[in-house]
Design a protein around this motif. Sequence first.
Motif, short mmCIF file in Angstrom:
data_model
loop_
_atom_site.label_atom_id
_atom_site.label_comp_id
_atom_site.label_asym_id
_atom_site.label_seq_id
_atom_site.Cartn_x
_atom_site.Cartn_y
_atom_site.Cartn_z
N LYS A 1 0.88 -1.19 0.12
CA LYS A 1 -0.14 0.09 -0.16
C LYS A 1 0.81 1.27 0.08
O LYS A 1 0.41 2.29 -0.60
CB LYS A 1 -1.05 0.08 0.99
CG LYS A 1 -2.02 -0.76 1.11
CD LYS A 1 -2.91 -1.30 2.42
CE LYS A 1 -3.47 -0.06 2.90
NZ LYS A 1 -4.00 -0.34 4.09
N LEU B 1 -13.13 0.32 -4.12
CA LEU B 1 -12.39 0.10 -2.72
C LEU B 1 -13.40 0.24 -1.66
O LEU B 1 -12.92 -0.26 -0.55
CB LEU B 1 -11.19 1.33 -2.45
CG LEU B 1 -10.41 1.24 -3.60
CD1 LEU B 1 -9.42 2.54 -3.64
CD2 LEU B 1 -9.65 0.08 -3.70
N VAL C 1 -7.97 -3.55 -4.17
CA VAL C 1 -6.73 -2.90 -4.43
C VAL C 1 -5.73 -3.60 -5.57
O VAL C 1 -5.32 -2.73 -6.66
CB VAL C 1 -5.56 -2.65 -3.19
CG1 VAL C 1 -4.25 -2.13 -3.60
CG2 VAL C 1 -6.67 -1.87 -2.02
N LEU D 1 -5.31 -8.23 -0.44
CA LEU D 1 -5.55 -6.87 -1.34
C LEU D 1 -6.48 -7.03 -2.45
O LEU D 1 -6.87 -6.05 -3.02
CB LEU D 1 -3.91 -6.43 -1.69
CG LEU D 1 -2.99 -5.76 -0.35
CD1 LEU D 1 -1.68 -5.63 -0.95
CD2 LEU D 1 -3.70 -4.15 -0.17
N LEU E 1 -8.11 1.83 -8.62
CA LEU E 1 -8.29 2.34 -7.42
C LEU E 1 -9.65 3.29 -7.39
O LEU E 1 -9.67 4.37 -6.59
CB LEU E 1 -7.10 3.13 -6.89
CG LEU E 1 -5.77 2.34 -6.87
CD1 LEU E 1 -4.64 3.08 -6.60
CD2 LEU E 1 -6.06 1.10 -6.05
#
Length: 237
Positions: free
Chosen positions: A24, A86, A67, A62, A81
């Motif tokens: 991240k 998300l 992501v 993730l 994104l």
Amino acid sequence: MNETETVPAPQKGTVPQRAIERIKTLIGEGVLEPGARLPTERELAAQLGISRSSMREAIRALTVMGVLEARHGSGIYVTQLQAGDLLETFGVVADLSRGPRLVELLEVRRILESTATALAAARITPEQLAEVERHLVAMDATDDPEEVLAHDLAFHRAIAAAAGNETMAAILEGLSSRTFRARVRRGYQEEAAIARTRREHTAIHRALAARDPEAARAAAATHVGEVEEWLRAQVGD
């Protein structure tokens, strides 16, 4: 140990959790851009100094979070994104919550929806206003619960879109899922609240048409607040 030697801070979380944070960070710092292909699992594991199994677990987590995405035969990529992707977990939380947690979610929705409606009053285009009005008219023209619910969702979705804030709209979408609204509305409408709900929707539309942000904020807060207070009483009982 030399008195001036710095002791490294202990790392928190499991190895996969730390790997998640590292990836991240790479994305947040722009090292990995939206749409970029990640190094192979083996390369990433070596780069971060962890096992491939821990890296695999981090990538899987993730991916679930929206992501990363796995493309068959091509590798792992950073998604675009988008806020909606998300924040999908808000919908899961809203659909599964009960009791006091459900009240808390309505409280959050009241705050965000009143803000979004105020923004919409300042930014809404004639085309967007016409879309809001179309769903208002459709709600008033039917007593079918499913049709009312569908147009209710579309009414608020159109307002959130007109606010021009994709992140806020995504959160509201999660907090206003069909399942969530159906669960709350089922009991609320049994107490003859349909007419009042229609008046509240009309007040929201009137404030939007007048381009009056404060009136729009108050109308939206009143609308969600009525349901919130009803539900708070049910939980208290």
